[in-house]
Scaffold this active site. Structure first.
Site, PDB file in Angstrom:
ATOM      1  N   HIS A   1      53.861 102.589  35.802  1.00 21.07           N
ATOM      2  CA  HIS A   1      53.394 102.197  34.468  1.00 21.07           C
ATOM      3  C   HIS A   1      53.803 100.772  34.125  1.00 21.07           C
ATOM      4  O   HIS A   1      54.822 100.263  34.604  1.00 21.07           O
ATOM      5  CB  HIS A   1      53.849 103.186  33.393  1.00 21.07           C
ATOM      6  CG  HIS A   1      55.339 103.291  33.198  1.00 21.07           C
ATOM      7  ND1 HIS A   1      56.055 102.406  32.418  1.00 21.07           N
ATOM      8  CD2 HIS A   1      56.232 104.215  33.630  1.00 21.07           C
ATOM      9  CE1 HIS A   1      57.327 102.766  32.407  1.00 21.07           C
ATOM     10  NE2 HIS A   1      57.470 103.864  33.132  1.00 21.07           N
TER      11      HIS A   1
ATOM     12  N   ASP B   1      54.091  99.494  30.846  1.00 19.93           N
ATOM     13  CA  ASP B   1      54.778  99.317  29.563  1.00 19.93           C
ATOM     14  C   ASP B   1      56.282  99.479  29.727  1.00 19.93           C
ATOM     15  O   ASP B   1      56.772 100.108  30.662  1.00 19.93           O
ATOM     16  CB  ASP B   1      54.246 100.304  28.520  1.00 19.93           C
ATOM     17  CG  ASP B   1      54.343 101.763  28.969  1.00 19.93           C
ATOM     18  OD1 ASP B   1      54.127 102.029  30.173  1.00 19.93           O
ATOM     19  OD2 ASP B   1      54.630 102.638  28.134  1.00 19.93           O
TER      20      ASP B   1
ATOM     21  N   ASP C   1      63.090 100.588  34.905  1.00 19.61           N
ATOM     22  CA  ASP C   1      62.012 101.475  34.428  1.00 19.61           C
ATOM     23  C   ASP C   1      60.868 100.654  33.864  1.00 19.61           C
ATOM     24  O   ASP C   1      60.831 100.385  32.669  1.00 19.61           O
ATOM     25  CB  ASP C   1      62.580 102.424  33.378  1.00 19.61           C
ATOM     26  CG  ASP C   1      61.606 103.494  32.945  1.00 19.61           C
ATOM     27  OD1 ASP C   1      60.554 103.653  33.605  1.00 19.61           O
ATOM     28  OD2 ASP C   1      61.896 104.168  31.953  1.00 19.61           O
TER      29      ASP C   1
ATOM     30  N   GLU D   1      52.825 104.863  29.192  1.00 20.91           N
ATOM     31  CA  GLU D   1      53.585 106.003  29.721  1.00 20.91           C
ATOM     32  C   GLU D   1      54.771 106.339  28.842  1.00 20.91           C
ATOM     33  O   GLU D   1      55.111 107.508  28.670  1.00 20.91           O
ATOM     34  CB  GLU D   1      54.056 105.703  31.151  1.00 20.91           C
ATOM     35  CG  GLU D   1      54.647 106.899  31.886  1.00 20.91           C
ATOM     36  CD  GLU D   1      56.125 107.150  31.601  1.00 20.91           C
ATOM     37  OE1 GLU D   1      56.613 108.252  31.896  1.00 20.91           O
ATOM     38  OE2 GLU D   1      56.806 106.227  31.075  1.00 20.91           O
ATOM     39  N   GLU D   2      55.425 105.313  28.295  1.00 22.06           N
ATOM     40  CA  GLU D   2      56.637 105.565  27.505  1.00 22.06           C
ATOM     41  C   GLU D   2      56.341 106.403  26.257  1.00 22.06           C
ATOM     42  O   GLU D   2      57.177 107.191  25.822  1.00 22.06           O
ATOM     43  CB  GLU D   2      57.287 104.238  27.104  1.00 22.06           C
ATOM     44  CG  GLU D   2      57.816 103.410  28.264  1.00 22.06           C
ATOM     45  CD  GLU D   2      59.037 104.022  28.934  1.00 22.06           C
ATOM     46  OE1 GLU D   2      59.493 105.092  28.491  1.00 22.06           O
ATOM     47  OE2 GLU D   2      59.516 103.422  29.915  1.00 22.06           O
TER      48      GLU D   2
ATOM     49  N   GLU E   1      58.635 105.624  39.705  1.00 25.95           N
ATOM     50  CA  GLU E   1      59.658 105.685  38.656  1.00 25.95           C
ATOM     51  C   GLU E   1      61.039 105.541  39.295  1.00 25.95           C
ATOM     52  O   GLU E   1      61.235 105.825  40.480  1.00 25.95           O
ATOM     53  CB  GLU E   1      59.576 107.022  37.918  1.00 25.95           C
ATOM     54  CG  GLU E   1      58.382 107.174  36.993  1.00 25.95           C
ATOM     55  CD  GLU E   1      58.610 106.594  35.614  1.00 25.95           C
ATOM     56  OE1 GLU E   1      59.621 105.877  35.420  1.00 25.95           O
ATOM     57  OE2 GLU E   1      57.768 106.845  34.721  1.00 25.95           O
TER      58      GLU E   1
ATOM     59  N   HIS F   1      66.258 101.831  30.095  1.00 24.81           N
ATOM     60  CA  HIS F   1      66.209 101.771  28.623  1.00 24.81           C
ATOM     61  C   HIS F   1      67.507 101.246  28.018  1.00 24.81           C
ATOM     62  O   HIS F   1      67.637 101.218  26.793  1.00 24.81           O
ATOM     63  CB  HIS F   1      65.906 103.150  28.013  1.00 24.81           C
ATOM     64  CG  HIS F   1      64.558 103.696  28.346  1.00 24.81           C
ATOM     65  ND1 HIS F   1      63.936 104.679  27.588  1.00 24.81           N
ATOM     66  CD2 HIS F   1      63.696 103.419  29.347  1.00 24.81           C
ATOM     67  CE1 HIS F   1      62.770 104.971  28.120  1.00 24.81           C
ATOM     68  NE2 HIS F   1      62.605 104.211  29.202  1.00 24.81           N
TER      69      HIS F   1
END
Length: 378
Positions: free
Chosen positions: A69, A71, A102, A135-136, A161, A349
């Site tokens: 992903h 984002d 991530d 995706e987030e 991932e 994150h």
């Protein structure tokens, strides 16, 4: 591509702050990069500045799916970063920046692996790279790929991932719900003139917590989890509130999925509303669990490659969800699938998020080896 070229790809996409938005800018960069190496790609607008990208190399044979992903989550300056989160910075063998773990390192590793495989000449198969938006939050990008048939002819799937060499083959589903309660406002000295919207919502949540205190379980994925994560109600202390809301996250199982949870919730809502409450619910997200075999051809090859690098082989389940929930809809239990990427989920994150430089460069080679061996063994 030399080492500097490979790191520049990661640096360039980290510098594009695709924080729950503007994936189209990342997609345009990747499209232009691929074009320099003779790889055709297509940007697929989903909404606004939010877009997927799809690219394919190889001319014939089975299709191996690569996915990640575009984002990332927010990175506030006040969070205490030691460098600009949207500038790739190397310190002590680690590459720092928002999304490095991530999962822009996984995306960049797949991009470079396609370029190098294209240069070498891919034989006996094709690779379809499917990069997603959103995706987030919401997983709309992977839903787009599924709904538009991009997975129909894909024979195996690898999602990059962050796993830090661990091989993931299963994950719980995720259901997000919003429950709203409406009442009638009144002065708190005369509550009989109103109806307190907070009370029936609290009662409902208490009953649901009680029901799920002994949750359904799955032999591989473990127990379903039920958590109230947001609660809002009332405006000031001397007014009976006429509105309250709560948001709930449930991590679901193949044997008790989101639809089963919704059915049970509706039973409780109906009883409360029959007794004078006005409660409604909204489904914010409902993604299925994924439970595939740890002994698929793609998982076995990944294990062989990890072991050849002197690392312990760990095959396990993911704590969260991935785009696999959408991409693998209608795929059978023995469908070859893994989540396998260079990032470390323990720093995703977080402030000063990073990927180990060695792991990033290593996975560029790993993805190429995995593809080449898969096409020989398929």
């Amino acid at each position: 591509m030399n080492e500097m070229d490979k790191i520049k790809v990661l640096a360039d996409i980290v510098e594009i702050p695709s924080v729950n938005d503007d994936e189209v800018s990342v997609a345009k960069y990747i499209r232009d990069l691929f074009a320099k190496y003779g790889i055709e790609s297509k940007i697929l607008k989903v909404k606004g500045n939010r877009a997927n990208l799809v690219a394919e190399i190889g001319e014939k044979g089975p299709i191996l799916g690569f996915s990640g992903h575009l984002d990332v989550v927010a990175a506030k300056e006040s969070d205490g970063w030691h460098s600009d989160p949207f500038k790739l910075v190397e310190r002590d063998g680690k590459l720092y920046g928002r999304g490095t773990s991530d999962m822009k390192s996984g995306v960049a590793a797949m991009i470079v692996s396609l370029i190098e495989l294209q240069q070498k000449g891919l034989k006996n198969g094709r690779i379809r790279l499917m990069l997603t938006m959103g995706e987030e939050i919401g997983e709309e990008g992977s839903a787009y790929f599924y709904e538009h048939g991009y997975m129909k002819d894909v024979s195996a799937l690898v999602i990059s991932e962050p796993t830090y060499y661990r091989i993931i083959y299963a994950e719980k589903g995720s259901l997000d719900l919003k429950i709203t309660s409406r009442g009638t406002a009144a002065h708190s000295s005369m509550p009989n003139l109103g109806y307190n919207a907070v009370n029936p919502l609290i009662e409902l949540l208490s009953e649901l917590n009680e029901f799920f205190s002994n949750p359904p379980k799955n032999d591989v994925l473990g127990p379903l989890t039920f958590n109230v994560t947001v609660f809002k109600g009332g405006e000031q202390v001397n007014t009976i509130p006429d509105y309250a809301e709560a948001e709930i996250n449930i991590r679901t199982l193949p044997n008790f999925d989101g639809n089963d949870v919704i059915k049970k919730l509706d039973e409780y809502l109906e009883k409360k509303n029959e007794n004078g409450a006005t409660l409604t619910r909204e489904i914010l997200m409902n993604e299925d669990a994924v439970l595939k075999s740890p002994d698929s051809v793609i998982a076995d090859l990944a294990a062989e490659i990890v072991e050849s690098r002197g690392r312990e082989v760990v095959e396990t389940i993911a704590p969260g969800i991935t785009d696999a929930s959408n991409l693998l809809k209608e795929k059978k239990e023995d469908y070859p699938f893994i989540v396998f990427g260079p990032g470390n989920p323990l720093v995703s994150h977080q402030v000063d998020e990073y990927v180990e430089k060695k792991a990033y460069l290593d996975f560029i080679d790993i993805y190429q080896e995995l593809a080449e061996k898969y096409f020989i063994n398929d």
